[in-house]
Design a protein around this motif. Structure first.
Motif, PDB file in Angstrom:
ATOM      1  N   ASN A   1      -0.888 -14.537  -0.528  1.00 60.46           N
ATOM      2  CA  ASN A   1       0.467 -14.307  -0.030  1.00 60.46           C
ATOM      3  C   ASN A   1       1.500 -14.421  -1.138  1.00 60.46           C
ATOM      4  O   ASN A   1       2.456 -13.635  -1.209  1.00 60.46           O
ATOM      5  CB  ASN A   1       0.787 -15.302   1.095  1.00 60.46           C
ATOM      6  N   ALA A   2       1.315 -15.395  -2.028  1.00 60.38           N
ATOM      7  CA  ALA A   2       2.257 -15.581  -3.138  1.00 60.38           C
ATOM      8  C   ALA A   2       2.237 -14.370  -4.069  1.00 60.38           C
ATOM      9  O   ALA A   2       3.284 -13.932  -4.562  1.00 60.38           O
ATOM     10  CB  ALA A   2       1.914 -16.854  -3.914  1.00 60.38           C
ATOM     11  N   GLU A   3       1.054 -13.834  -4.309  1.00 57.06           N
ATOM     12  CA  GLU A   3       0.946 -12.659  -5.180  1.00 57.06           C
ATOM     13  C   GLU A   3       1.573 -11.433  -4.528  1.00 57.06           C
ATOM     14  O   GLU A   3       2.187 -10.605  -5.220  1.00 57.06           O
ATOM     15  CB  GLU A   3      -0.520 -12.412  -5.516  1.00 57.06           C
ATOM     16  N   MET A   4       1.424 -11.289  -3.206  1.00 58.89           N
ATOM     17  CA  MET A   4       2.063 -10.166  -2.525  1.00 58.89           C
ATOM     18  C   MET A   4       3.582 -10.294  -2.584  1.00 58.89           C
ATOM     19  O   MET A   4       4.290  -9.299  -2.824  1.00 58.89           O
ATOM     20  CB  MET A   4       1.579 -10.089  -1.077  1.00 58.89           C
ATOM     21  N   GLU A   5       4.109 -11.490  -2.375  1.00 60.67           N
ATOM     22  CA  GLU A   5       5.557 -11.697  -2.494  1.00 60.67           C
ATOM     23  C   GLU A   5       6.036 -11.346  -3.893  1.00 60.67           C
ATOM     24  O   GLU A   5       7.079 -10.702  -4.076  1.00 60.67           O
ATOM     25  CB  GLU A   5       5.905 -13.148  -2.177  1.00 60.67           C
ATOM     26  N   ALA A   6       5.278 -11.773  -4.915  1.00 57.10           N
ATOM     27  CA  ALA A   6       5.664 -11.497  -6.295  1.00 57.10           C
ATOM     28  C   ALA A   6       5.667 -10.001  -6.574  1.00 57.10           C
ATOM     29  O   ALA A   6       6.563  -9.481  -7.256  1.00 57.10           O
ATOM     30  CB  ALA A   6       4.708 -12.218  -7.252  1.00 57.10           C
ATOM     31  N   TYR A   7       4.667  -9.283  -6.046  1.00 58.01           N
ATOM     32  CA  TYR A   7       4.605  -7.831  -6.245  1.00 58.01           C
ATOM     33  C   TYR A   7       5.823  -7.159  -5.619  1.00 58.01           C
ATOM     34  O   TYR A   7       6.459  -6.284  -6.232  1.00 58.01           O
ATOM     35  CB  TYR A   7       3.321  -7.271  -5.638  1.00 58.01           C
ATOM     36  N   ILE A   8       6.160  -7.563  -4.404  1.00 55.17           N
ATOM     37  CA  ILE A   8       7.286  -6.940  -3.698  1.00 55.17           C
ATOM     38  C   ILE A   8       8.594  -7.206  -4.421  1.00 55.17           C
ATOM     39  O   ILE A   8       9.459  -6.322  -4.529  1.00 55.17           O
ATOM     40  CB  ILE A   8       7.319  -7.448  -2.235  1.00 55.17           C
ATOM     41  N   ARG A   9       8.761  -8.401  -4.987  1.00 52.60           N
ATOM     42  CA  ARG A   9       9.974  -8.709  -5.757  1.00 52.60           C
ATOM     43  C   ARG A   9      10.007  -7.922  -7.066  1.00 52.60           C
ATOM     44  O   ARG A   9      11.022  -7.322  -7.425  1.00 52.60           O
ATOM     45  CB  ARG A   9      10.049 -10.209  -6.057  1.00 52.60           C
ATOM     46  N   GLU A  10       8.897  -7.929  -7.787  1.00 53.52           N
ATOM     47  CA  GLU A  10       8.841  -7.276  -9.096  1.00 53.52           C
ATOM     48  C   GLU A  10       9.090  -5.774  -8.992  1.00 53.52           C
ATOM     49  O   GLU A  10       9.784  -5.186  -9.828  1.00 53.52           O
ATOM     50  CB  GLU A  10       7.473  -7.538  -9.730  1.00 53.52           C
ATOM     51  N   HIS A  11       8.547  -5.141  -7.956  1.00 57.01           N
ATOM     52  CA  HIS A  11       8.662  -3.692  -7.802  1.00 57.01           C
ATOM     53  C   HIS A  11       9.807  -3.287  -6.890  1.00 57.01           C
ATOM     54  O   HIS A  11       9.987  -2.090  -6.618  1.00 57.01           O
ATOM     55  CB  HIS A  11       7.345  -3.102  -7.288  1.00 57.01           C
ATOM     56  N   GLU A  12      10.555  -4.278  -6.416  1.00 60.07           N
ATOM     57  CA  GLU A  12      11.696  -4.024  -5.525  1.00 60.07           C
ATOM     58  C   GLU A  12      11.319  -3.053  -4.401  1.00 60.07           C
ATOM     59  O   GLU A  12      11.884  -1.972  -4.257  1.00 60.07           O
ATOM     60  CB  GLU A  12      12.901  -3.495  -6.306  1.00 60.07           C
TER      61      GLU A  12
ATOM     62  N   GLU B   1       0.830  -1.214   0.000  1.00 56.28           N
ATOM     63  CA  GLU B   1       0.000   0.000   0.000  1.00 56.28           C
ATOM     64  C   GLU B   1       0.858   1.256   0.000  1.00 56.28           C
ATOM     65  O   GLU B   1       0.589   2.218  -0.733  1.00 56.28           O
ATOM     66  CB  GLU B   1      -0.928  -0.004   1.215  1.00 56.28           C
ATOM     67  N   ALA B   2       1.920   1.254   0.829  1.00 60.61           N
ATOM     68  CA  ALA B   2       2.782   2.427   0.923  1.00 60.61           C
ATOM     69  C   ALA B   2       3.562   2.641  -0.366  1.00 60.61           C
ATOM     70  O   ALA B   2       3.688   3.774  -0.850  1.00 60.61           O
ATOM     71  CB  ALA B   2       3.735   2.282   2.104  1.00 60.61           C
ATOM     72  N   HIS B   3       4.091   1.564  -0.941  1.00 61.23           N
ATOM     73  CA  HIS B   3       4.901   1.675  -2.161  1.00 61.23           C
ATOM     74  C   HIS B   3       4.058   2.156  -3.338  1.00 61.23           C
ATOM     75  O   HIS B   3       4.506   2.985  -4.150  1.00 61.23           O
ATOM     76  CB  HIS B   3       5.545   0.329  -2.489  1.00 61.23           C
ATOM     77  N   SER B   4       2.838   1.636  -3.447  1.00 61.96           N
ATOM     78  CA  SER B   4       1.995   1.956  -4.606  1.00 61.96           C
ATOM     79  C   SER B   4       1.177   3.219  -4.392  1.00 61.96           C
ATOM     80  O   SER B   4       0.458   3.649  -5.296  1.00 61.96           O
ATOM     81  CB  SER B   4       1.042   0.800  -4.891  1.00 61.96           C
ATOM     82  N   LYS B   5       1.287   3.787  -3.158  1.00 56.99           N
ATOM     83  CA  LYS B   5       0.491   4.973  -2.806  1.00 56.99           C
ATOM     84  C   LYS B   5      -1.000   4.719  -3.018  1.00 56.99           C
ATOM     85  O   LYS B   5      -1.746   5.575  -3.499  1.00 56.99           O
ATOM     86  CB  LYS B   5       0.945   6.192  -3.594  1.00 56.99           C
ATOM     87  N   GLY B   6      -1.416   3.504  -2.642  1.00 58.57           N
ATOM     88  CA  GLY B   6      -2.818   3.146  -2.691  1.00 58.57           C
ATOM     89  C   GLY B   6      -3.310   2.641  -4.034  1.00 58.57           C
ATOM     90  O   GLY B   6      -4.476   2.239  -4.159  1.00 58.57           O
ATOM     91  N   LYS B   7      -2.451   2.610  -5.052  1.00 59.66           N
ATOM     92  CA  LYS B   7      -2.894   2.168  -6.376  1.00 59.66           C
ATOM     93  C   LYS B   7      -3.038   0.655  -6.460  1.00 59.66           C
ATOM     94  O   LYS B   7      -3.874   0.140  -7.204  1.00 59.66           O
ATOM     95  CB  LYS B   7      -1.921   2.670  -7.442  1.00 59.66           C
TER      96      LYS B   7
END
Length: 458
Positions: A121-132, A107-113
């Motif tokens: 959980n797997a999708e959240m991990e993937a998002y965090i890796r993809e967007h560093e 939420e903080a990284h995407s500024k709510g987007k």
């Protein structure tokens, strides 16, 4: 009303300076985001709870209160699903060892987007890796996989090791209303639809509490469960959305600082759910929730307890398990919103900046302050104080100039200052100063009582 420039730092500083909220265990260095309500804060919080209770219990046609035990049979939490599914997705930074909620990082990284509520959980991990997504503490990008942590505090009962049994500090108050459904219905002879309300402490083992009193490990909830027949639940859900919204407006909230947000991902038992969000100093966040919980809760407790929780209609004999519309709001979170909404810095004509907390008079800690213009008028002022105290929570202040005393009361939100002056000795009238406008009128003693009775009601 324009958006407010209040910051969390200003709120925390004012709360500590004026006896509203102190850091918990402060002389020992504090303890993990725990907070103590001071002389002013406890009065405001109690007034908030009274206003809520008045609106949703006292003024309701068919609602009743309970005060259920904090410690409950462990089977309660098996039935509710808390022992297996009440957890947060956490990630540890391998560099600085800090722990964070994965959804909060996104939420903080995407500024709510991005909406982590719809992610596994797997999708959240993937998002965090993809967007560093980097650690907000040390700035490094080196995370552990997501792990889930149960939020319930465990303890045990018994005087010997052999007799100890695991029990939990309740993570919510709602289950106390559900397990007492038939007790309340039987003793009050209530007919569906009817409500059960409770105000009480709850505890969650939050790994990353923060934002002052927004998220803490010990907090107080105000919850109302409305039991109704299937088929009427949609209308009652809409009704409680409106009631929850109107309650906030009546407390003095600017509607521009509030918004509804439907849940993107419903709990498995929910038919509909939404939050009312408030524009806190740290941004838009949940203030309260309204949920259509269907008949899940009573059905589960009937299954796990072996006791029937079926309602029998006294008119036609129909038997059914009621649906539940839940309205839940945290007293501490509402307190933070009220503090944020009330805070104001006003520049006066002489250039002086006046800090003022513009609380609704019913919520303010003290309805009035009694101030002798000079200390030699203290006997007359204290005589008036004693009479007012029988009806209102009022405070006395004789230290410093009258202007400084006005400012002190402005900062804690006292709506009226009553000054005993030399005219009081001659004609029995006093000066009543209004906090927000700073306008003054003169009233006699009976007039003051009538004035405060009218102006401080909710």
């Amino acid at each position: 009303m324009a958006a407010k420039a209040v910051t969390m730092e200003k709120l925390v500083a004012l709360c500590k300076a004026r006896g509203i909220i102190f850091p918990g265990s402060e002389i020992y260095g504090g303890m993990g985001n725990t907070w103590d309500y001071g002389p002013v804060g406890v009065e405001i919080k109690n007034n908030v709870k009274r206003a809520w209770w008045k609106r949703f219990v006292q003024e309701s046609d068919n609602s009743f209160g309970v005060d259920a035990a904090i410690l409950m049979n462990a089977r309660v939490w098996e039935a509710s699903g808390h022992t297996t599914s009440f957890s947060d997705p956490k990630m540890d930074c391998k560099e600085c060892k800090s722990r964070h909620r994965a959804d909060t990082l996104i939420e903080a990284h995407s500024k709510g987007k991005a909406n982590p509520d719809t992610m596994t959980n797997a999708e959240m991990e993937a998002y965090i890796r993809e967007h560093e997504v980097h650690c907000p503490i040390c700035g490094k990008f080196n995370w552990t996989p997501i792990r889930t942590f149960n939020l319930m505090f465990e303890t045990s009962r018994g005087v010997t090791d052999e007799s100890q049994n695991k029990i939990y500090l309740r993570p919510e108050t709602a289950q106390g209303e559900f397990v007492n459904f038939l007790n309340v219905q039987r003793t009050t002879r209530a007919k569906v639809p009817f409500g059960i309300a409770q105000v009480g402490k709850a505890f969650r083992n939050e790994i990353t509490p923060g934002n002052f009193i927004f998220r803490t490990i010990e907090f107080e909830q105000m919850e109302h469960q409305w039991f109704c027949k299937e088929g009427t639940d949609g209308d009652f859900y809409a009704e409680y959305k409106e009631k929850a919204w109107q309650f906030l407006l009546d407390l003095g909230f600017d509607p521009a600082h509030l918004r509804f947000k439907d849940h993107d991902k419903l709990a498995h038992y929910a038919k509909a759910a939404c939050d009312i969000q408030y524009d806190f100093p740290m941004g838009w966040s949940e203030l309260n929730g309204i949920h259509n919980r269907t008949d899940y809760d009573l059905s589960r407790h009937q299954e796990f307890s072996g006791k029937t929780l079926t309602y029998v209609d006294p008119v036609n004999g129909e038997r059914y398990i009621p649906y539940v519309i839940e309205y839940s709001i945290g007293a501490d979170r509402l307190m933070l919103a009220i503090l944020s909404e009330a805070y104001d810095e006003e520049t006066l004509e002489n250039g002086e900046v006046r800090n003022v907390m513009r609380f609704h008079p019913a919520i303010a800690a003290y309805k009035a302050a009694v101030l002798p213009l000079q200390k030699n008028l203290a006997p007359q002022a204290k005589e008036l104080l004693a009479k007012l105290k029988k009806r209102f929570n009022v405070i006395y202040d004789e230290a410093g100039s009258i202007g400084k005393r006005y400012r002190r009361q402005d900062e804690i939100g006292t709506p009226y200052c009553i000054t005993v002056d030399f005219d009081t000795l001659e004609n029995g009238t006093v000066t009543v100063r209004e906090r927000d406008s700073m306008e003054q009128i003169r009233l006699d003693e009976d007039g003051v009582i009538a004035f405060l009775t009218e102006k401080t009601a909710f």
